[in-house]
Design a protein around this motif. Structure first.
Motif, PDB file in Angstrom:
ATOM      1  N   ASN A 108       0.826  -1.211   0.000  1.00  0.00           N
ATOM      2  CA  ASN A 108       0.000   0.000   0.000  1.00  0.00           C
ATOM      3  C   ASN A 108       0.860   1.260   0.000  1.00  0.00           C
ATOM      4  O   ASN A 108       0.560   2.242  -0.690  1.00  0.00           O
ATOM      5  CB  ASN A 108      -0.957  -0.001   1.200  1.00  0.00           C
ATOM      6  CG  ASN A 108      -0.225  -0.147   2.528  1.00  0.00           C
ATOM      7  OD1 ASN A 108       0.862  -0.725   2.586  1.00  0.00           O
ATOM      8  ND2 ASN A 108      -0.808   0.374   3.596  1.00  0.00           N
ATOM      9  N   ILE A 109       1.981   1.205   0.756  1.00  0.00           N
ATOM     10  CA  ILE A 109       2.889   2.354   0.786  1.00  0.00           C
ATOM     11  C   ILE A 109       3.629   2.464  -0.545  1.00  0.00           C
ATOM     12  O   ILE A 109       3.843   3.567  -1.070  1.00  0.00           O
ATOM     13  CB  ILE A 109       3.884   2.216   1.953  1.00  0.00           C
ATOM     14  CG1 ILE A 109       3.113   2.126   3.281  1.00  0.00           C
ATOM     15  CG2 ILE A 109       4.863   3.378   1.972  1.00  0.00           C
ATOM     16  CD1 ILE A 109       3.991   1.877   4.483  1.00  0.00           C
ATOM     17  N   GLY A 115       3.963   3.808  -7.094  1.00  0.00           N
ATOM     18  CA  GLY A 115       3.028   3.339  -8.105  1.00  0.00           C
ATOM     19  C   GLY A 115       3.395   1.955  -8.613  1.00  0.00           C
ATOM     20  O   GLY A 115       4.325   1.308  -8.122  1.00  0.00           O
ATOM     21  N   LEU A 116       2.688   1.511  -9.626  1.00  0.00           N
ATOM     22  CA  LEU A 116       2.889   0.168 -10.146  1.00  0.00           C
ATOM     23  C   LEU A 116       4.130   0.052 -11.031  1.00  0.00           C
ATOM     24  O   LEU A 116       4.618  -1.056 -11.263  1.00  0.00           O
ATOM     25  CB  LEU A 116       1.648  -0.266 -10.941  1.00  0.00           C
ATOM     26  CG  LEU A 116       0.345  -0.387 -10.133  1.00  0.00           C
ATOM     27  CD1 LEU A 116      -0.814  -0.769 -11.047  1.00  0.00           C
ATOM     28  CD2 LEU A 116       0.505  -1.409  -9.005  1.00  0.00           C
ATOM     29  N   ASP A 117       4.638   1.153 -11.537  1.00  0.00           N
ATOM     30  CA  ASP A 117       5.822   1.101 -12.395  1.00  0.00           C
ATOM     31  C   ASP A 117       7.101   1.280 -11.578  1.00  0.00           C
ATOM     32  O   ASP A 117       8.049   1.953 -11.993  1.00  0.00           O
ATOM     33  CB  ASP A 117       5.736   2.168 -13.482  1.00  0.00           C
ATOM     34  CG  ASP A 117       5.583   3.570 -12.908  1.00  0.00           C
ATOM     35  OD1 ASP A 117       5.192   3.678 -11.722  1.00  0.00           O
ATOM     36  OD2 ASP A 117       5.844   4.541 -13.643  1.00  0.00           O
ATOM     37  N   TYR A 118       7.138   0.649 -10.388  1.00  0.00           N
ATOM     38  CA  TYR A 118       8.275   0.812  -9.485  1.00  0.00           C
ATOM     39  C   TYR A 118       9.565   0.211 -10.063  1.00  0.00           C
ATOM     40  O   TYR A 118      10.671   0.646  -9.723  1.00  0.00           O
ATOM     41  CB  TYR A 118       7.970   0.164  -8.125  1.00  0.00           C
ATOM     42  CG  TYR A 118       7.729  -1.323  -8.188  1.00  0.00           C
ATOM     43  CD1 TYR A 118       8.765  -2.226  -8.022  1.00  0.00           C
ATOM     44  CD2 TYR A 118       6.453  -1.824  -8.417  1.00  0.00           C
ATOM     45  CE1 TYR A 118       8.547  -3.588  -8.091  1.00  0.00           C
ATOM     46  CE2 TYR A 118       6.216  -3.176  -8.477  1.00  0.00           C
ATOM     47  CZ  TYR A 118       7.261  -4.059  -8.318  1.00  0.00           C
ATOM     48  OH  TYR A 118       7.043  -5.413  -8.385  1.00  0.00           O
ATOM     49  N   THR A 164      14.354   0.727   1.270  1.00  0.00           N
ATOM     50  CA  THR A 164      13.756   2.033   1.592  1.00  0.00           C
ATOM     51  C   THR A 164      12.568   2.337   0.678  1.00  0.00           C
ATOM     52  O   THR A 164      11.739   3.187   1.001  1.00  0.00           O
ATOM     53  CB  THR A 164      14.795   3.168   1.457  1.00  0.00           C
ATOM     54  OG1 THR A 164      15.262   3.227   0.106  1.00  0.00           O
ATOM     55  CG2 THR A 164      15.980   2.919   2.384  1.00  0.00           C
ATOM     56  N   PHE A 165      12.500   1.642  -0.455  1.00  0.00           N
ATOM     57  CA  PHE A 165      11.368   1.809  -1.374  1.00  0.00           C
ATOM     58  C   PHE A 165      10.342   0.685  -1.226  1.00  0.00           C
ATOM     59  O   PHE A 165       9.460   0.529  -2.070  1.00  0.00           O
ATOM     60  CB  PHE A 165      11.870   1.858  -2.823  1.00  0.00           C
ATOM     61  CG  PHE A 165      12.790   3.005  -3.112  1.00  0.00           C
ATOM     62  CD1 PHE A 165      12.293   4.297  -3.201  1.00  0.00           C
ATOM     63  CD2 PHE A 165      14.145   2.799  -3.279  1.00  0.00           C
ATOM     64  CE1 PHE A 165      13.137   5.364  -3.485  1.00  0.00           C
ATOM     65  CE2 PHE A 165      14.997   3.859  -3.551  1.00  0.00           C
ATOM     66  CZ  PHE A 165      14.495   5.139  -3.645  1.00  0.00           C
TER      67      PHE A 165
END
Length: 273
Positions: A108-109, A115-118, A164-165
């Motif tokens: 969720n974070i 977003g979805l293109d991480y 961290t991401f």
């Protein structure tokens, strides 16, 4: 006329009822969502992500108000090409492979912040930045000879950065290191010289061993001759003469020689008197 009006009203009510039934059925059908294995769900209320992550299974949402974004949390693999400069300023091109997946408990974070293109927004830039930082600490030669150490350093720094991401690094490997043609030729020439030096050293050792063997053999033969000369005595010579005479007697057939010689003239012993 009144009956006709009643029929119209009745038909209208029936149509409204039918529409209502269809609408209710549609809303009931869309009120539930299934999260499959290897996925997590992010509940959105008017587009705002919830603090709660939806696990695998069936989940309820308020139609037209809430929606659920499904995020795949299975391990993904990617190959990335990157360039950097070594400590001795050699140009290095590297191809690396990374295995990663989103943190299932924090999708969720991840969705809210990235977003979805991480993958393109986080993974690729992180790999390139860490590669440049680590490669700059090694010379081009060390990148070859200490490849495992280079890999471990990159993996450790990349794990710390990606977490961290809210992304977990599962594995990292260096597929290939490429260098400039000049440096590659120099490495090949050095390897050839080292191989020739090793061969020359082995040949020298072989020649040395063969020479030592010949010296040892010659020393052994000389010692054998010395011992033989030392052991030659008059008694031994007399014994050898007796042995030779004995062998001559064993071979004699019992007949005297036809001619004999000495101080006197030869005589024919077989002639009649």
């Amino acid at each position: 006329m009144a009956d006709f009006q009643k029929k119209i009203n009745s038909g209208a009510l029936g149509g409204v009822a039918a529409v209502a039934v269809v609408a209710i059925g549609f809303l009931a059908f869309t009120a539930f969502t299934t999260i499959t294995a290897g996925s997590r769900g992010v509940l959105l209320t008017f587009g705002k992500p919830s603090d709660r992550v939806l696990g695998e299974g069936i989940h309820f949402k308020i139609p037209l108000v809430q929606s659920i974004v499904k995020i795949d949390t299975k391990i993904k693999k990617g190959e990335i090409d990157t360039g950097a400069a070594s400590k001795d300023l050699q140009d290095v091109t590297a191809t690396v492979a990374v295995n990663f997946h989103p943190d299932p408990e924090r999708v969720n974070i991840l969705y809210k912040t990235i977003g979805l293109d991480y993958a393109s927004r986080v993974i690729d830039p992180s790999v390139r930045e860490v590669m440049k930082a680590v490669i700059a600490r090694y010379t081009a030669g060390e990148l070859i000879t200490q490849r495992e150490d280079v890999k471990n350093n990159i993996k450790t720094q990349l794990q710390a950065r990606m977490v961290t991401f809210n992304v977990i690094l599962d594995d990292f490997s260096i597929v290939n290191f490429s260098f400039s043609k000049g440096f590659t030729d120099a490495i090949e020439a050095k390897q050839t010289a080292e191989q020739l030096a090793i061969k020359a050293q082995r040949d020298l050792e072989r020649i040395k061993i063969e020479a030592e063997q010949k010296i040892t053999q010659a020393q052994a033969e000389a010692e054998s001759l010395r011992l033989q000369k030392t052991n030659v005595t008059p008694e031994l010579i007399k014994l050898r003469e007796i042995e030779m005479q004995t062998k001559a007697i064993e071979k004699w057939n019992g007949q005297l020689p036809t001619y004999t010689g000495g101080a006197m003239p030869f005589l024919n012993l077989s002639a009649p008197k």
